[in-house]
Design a protein around this motif. Structure first.
Motif, PDB file in Angstrom:
ATOM      1  N   GLU A  99       0.874  -1.175   0.000  1.00 50.85           N
ATOM      2  CA  GLU A  99       0.000   0.000   0.000  1.00 50.85           C
ATOM      3  C   GLU A  99       0.904   1.215   0.000  1.00 50.85           C
ATOM      4  N   PRO A 100       0.354   2.400  -0.308  1.00 54.90           N
ATOM      5  CA  PRO A 100       1.211   3.585  -0.289  1.00 54.90           C
ATOM      6  C   PRO A 100       1.921   3.742   1.052  1.00 54.90           C
ATOM      7  N   THR A 101       3.159   4.196   1.006  1.00 52.57           N
ATOM      8  CA  THR A 101       3.941   4.370   2.216  1.00 52.57           C
ATOM      9  C   THR A 101       3.413   5.549   3.024  1.00 52.57           C
ATOM     10  N   ALA A 102       4.045   5.799   4.180  1.00 56.86           N
ATOM     11  CA  ALA A 102       3.579   6.855   5.084  1.00 56.86           C
ATOM     12  C   ALA A 102       3.523   8.215   4.388  1.00 56.86           C
ATOM     13  N   ASN A 103       4.449   8.464   3.456  1.00 57.78           N
ATOM     14  CA  ASN A 103       4.421   9.753   2.770  1.00 57.78           C
ATOM     15  C   ASN A 103       3.636   9.696   1.466  1.00 57.78           C
ATOM     16  N   GLY A 104       2.854   8.624   1.294  1.00 62.57           N
ATOM     17  CA  GLY A 104       1.923   8.546   0.170  1.00 62.57           C
ATOM     18  C   GLY A 104       2.518   8.084  -1.133  1.00 62.57           C
ATOM     19  N   THR A 105       3.702   7.470  -1.109  1.00 61.46           N
ATOM     20  CA  THR A 105       4.321   7.033  -2.349  1.00 61.46           C
ATOM     21  C   THR A 105       4.093   5.543  -2.602  1.00 61.46           C
ATOM     22  N   THR A 106       4.072   5.190  -3.879  1.00 62.65           N
ATOM     23  CA  THR A 106       3.926   3.807  -4.308  1.00 62.65           C
ATOM     24  C   THR A 106       5.112   3.462  -5.205  1.00 62.65           C
ATOM     25  N   VAL A 107       5.719   2.311  -4.980  1.00 64.46           N
ATOM     26  CA  VAL A 107       6.858   1.871  -5.784  1.00 64.46           C
ATOM     27  C   VAL A 107       6.390   0.783  -6.746  1.00 64.46           C
ATOM     28  N   ALA A 108       6.793   0.874  -7.992  1.00 64.25           N
ATOM     29  CA  ALA A 108       6.390  -0.126  -8.983  1.00 64.25           C
ATOM     30  C   ALA A 108       7.531  -0.393  -9.959  1.00 64.25           C
ATOM     31  N   LYS A 109       7.539  -1.615 -10.483  1.00 67.77           N
ATOM     32  CA  LYS A 109       8.431  -1.966 -11.588  1.00 67.77           C
ATOM     33  C   LYS A 109       7.570  -2.096 -12.830  1.00 67.77           C
ATOM     34  N   GLU A 130       7.505  12.910 -10.113  1.00 68.45           N
ATOM     35  CA  GLU A 130       7.801  11.504 -10.390  1.00 68.45           C
ATOM     36  C   GLU A 130       9.299  11.278 -10.522  1.00 68.45           C
ATOM     37  N   TRP A 131       9.705  10.075 -10.137  1.00 66.05           N
ATOM     38  CA  TRP A 131      11.101   9.635 -10.254  1.00 66.05           C
ATOM     39  C   TRP A 131      11.101   8.230 -10.828  1.00 66.05           C
ATOM     40  N   PHE A 132      12.032   7.945 -11.735  1.00 70.46           N
ATOM     41  CA  PHE A 132      12.216   6.562 -12.182  1.00 70.46           C
ATOM     42  C   PHE A 132      13.677   6.332 -12.503  1.00 70.46           C
ATOM     43  N   THR A 133      14.083   5.071 -12.440  1.00 72.61           N
ATOM     44  CA  THR A 133      15.417   4.681 -12.871  1.00 72.61           C
ATOM     45  C   THR A 133      15.273   3.540 -13.871  1.00 72.61           C
ATOM     46  N   VAL A 134      16.164   3.490 -14.837  1.00 71.18           N
ATOM     47  CA  VAL A 134      16.092   2.477 -15.884  1.00 71.18           C
ATOM     48  C   VAL A 134      16.903   1.259 -15.457  1.00 71.18           C
ATOM     49  N   LEU A 135      16.222   0.131 -15.327  1.00 69.98           N
ATOM     50  CA  LEU A 135      16.882  -1.123 -14.959  1.00 69.98           C
ATOM     51  C   LEU A 135      17.533  -1.780 -16.173  1.00 69.98           C
ATOM     52  N   ALA A 168       9.227   2.862 -24.375  1.00 60.93           N
ATOM     53  CA  ALA A 168      10.456   2.111 -24.655  1.00 60.93           C
ATOM     54  C   ALA A 168      11.061   2.601 -25.958  1.00 60.93           C
ATOM     55  N   HIS A 169      12.387   2.682 -25.994  1.00 62.71           N
ATOM     56  CA  HIS A 169      13.092   3.150 -27.181  1.00 62.71           C
ATOM     57  C   HIS A 169      14.042   2.054 -27.663  1.00 62.71           C
ATOM     58  N   GLY A 170      13.772   1.521 -28.842  1.00 66.80           N
ATOM     59  CA  GLY A 170      14.684   0.582 -29.475  1.00 66.80           C
ATOM     60  C   GLY A 170      14.638  -0.844 -28.946  1.00 66.80           C
ATOM     61  N   GLY A 171      13.730  -1.150 -28.051  1.00 68.05           N
ATOM     62  CA  GLY A 171      13.630  -2.502 -27.506  1.00 68.05           C
ATOM     63  C   GLY A 171      12.932  -2.469 -26.164  1.00 68.05           C
ATOM     64  N   PRO A 172      12.774  -3.627 -25.533  1.00 71.26           N
ATOM     65  CA  PRO A 172      12.081  -3.682 -24.242  1.00 71.26           C
ATOM     66  C   PRO A 172      12.762  -2.790 -23.199  1.00 71.26           C
ATOM     67  N   LEU A 173      11.957  -2.256 -22.308  1.00 76.39           N
ATOM     68  CA  LEU A 173      12.419  -1.337 -21.276  1.00 76.39           C
ATOM     69  C   LEU A 173      11.892  -1.791 -19.922  1.00 76.39           C
ATOM     70  N   GLU A 174      12.760  -1.793 -18.916  1.00 78.94           N
ATOM     71  CA  GLU A 174      12.318  -2.035 -17.544  1.00 78.94           C
ATOM     72  C   GLU A 174      12.729  -0.848 -16.685  1.00 78.94           C
ATOM     73  N   ILE A 175      11.765  -0.318 -15.923  1.00 83.08           N
ATOM     74  CA  ILE A 175      12.049   0.808 -15.044  1.00 83.08           C
ATOM     75  C   ILE A 175      11.534   0.506 -13.643  1.00 83.08           C
ATOM     76  N   LEU A 176      12.142   1.141 -12.658  1.00 86.03           N
ATOM     77  CA  LEU A 176      11.662   1.150 -11.295  1.00 86.03           C
ATOM     78  C   LEU A 176      11.206   2.578 -11.035  1.00 86.03           C
ATOM     79  N   THR A 177       9.956   2.751 -10.645  1.00 83.07           N
ATOM     80  CA  THR A 177       9.402   4.091 -10.538  1.00 83.07           C
ATOM     81  C   THR A 177       8.729   4.309  -9.195  1.00 83.07           C
ATOM     82  N   ILE A 178       8.710   5.559  -8.758  1.00 76.62           N
ATOM     83  CA  ILE A 178       8.050   5.940  -7.514  1.00 76.62           C
ATOM     84  C   ILE A 178       7.003   6.995  -7.840  1.00 76.62           C
ATOM     85  N   PHE A 179       5.745   6.705  -7.482  1.00 78.27           N
ATOM     86  CA  PHE A 179       4.651   7.648  -7.676  1.00 78.27           C
ATOM     87  C   PHE A 179       4.277   8.289  -6.343  1.00 78.27           C
ATOM     88  N   ASP A 180       3.899   9.560  -6.371  1.00 79.50           N
ATOM     89  CA  ASP A 180       3.232  10.124  -5.204  1.00 79.50           C
ATOM     90  C   ASP A 180       1.738   9.798  -5.320  1.00 79.50           C
TER      91      ASP A 180
END
Length: 202
Positions: A99-109, A130-135, A168-180
């Protein structure tokens, strides 16, 4: 104060852990809770039972409550999250928080695959950040008039009041993202219907 042996051990660990996290010696905590260092040492090591009249000043000194110190550890073993994939055309999402964390964020892949009209689809706007990093792979971040390529190992952070989309650019993409909170509603609820297949409206 009667305690089950397992809970008693958890309380001792919590007292010691909180004390060490503050960088306090036994002497420092003893001075703050008006107990002798030897008494505290015996409490932490299990050589002395913890009495309620001792627990109250210890909790106060550690800036916590008795409820938090004695809270059952029954659920502590249930720490592994096994996310179920949620599929949409060109996109699979795994929620990594129960569930969303104490500060209301949700983490998803997310795993995205390129779609024919990625570059022409509409951009999303909603309050928040929003923040994301490319795996793996390369992300195409459309941000207002700009198109930014975010490579494996890089991250991006931006205001979601700027029109935006990730694909996705040029092929499959995996990201780890944090939503408020606003992002979580836009992406994982309303976004299910509004987001075009294969594209993540960030």
């Amino acid at each position: 104060m009667k305690q089950e042996p397992d809970l008693d051990a958890v309380i001792r660990q919590r007292i010691r852990g909180l004390r060490l996290s503050k960088g306090w010696s036994l002497d420092t905590l003893a001075e703050r809770c008006f107990l002798s260092p030897s008494t505290l040492s015996r409490i932490e090591t299990g050589h002395r039972r913890i009495a309620l009249d001792q627990l109250v000043p210890i909790a106060r000194a550690l800036d916590t409550s008795i409820d938090q110190l004695v809270e059952s550890a029954e659920g502590d073993d249930d720490v592994v999250i096994r996310p179920e994939p949620q599929h949409a055309a060109g996109r699979t999402t795994w929620l990594l928080t129960r569930e969303p964390t104490a500060n209301g964020t949700t983490v998803a892949k997310m795993r995205l695959t390129p779609q024919p009209d990625d570059a022409t689809r509409g951009l999303g706007v909603h309050p928040g950040h929003e923040w994301f990093t490319v795996l793996s792979g390369t992300a195409r971040l459309r941000l207002g008039e700009r198109t930014i390529l975010v490579e494996t190992g890089d991250a991006a952070s931006f205001s979601t009041m700027v029109p935006h989309a990730i694909s996705a650019h040029g092929g499959p993409l995996e990201i780890l993202t944090i939503f408020d909170r606003d992002g979580e509603r836009a992406h994982l609820h309303a976004g299910k219907a509004a987001t075009a297949p294969g594209e993540h409206e960030a």
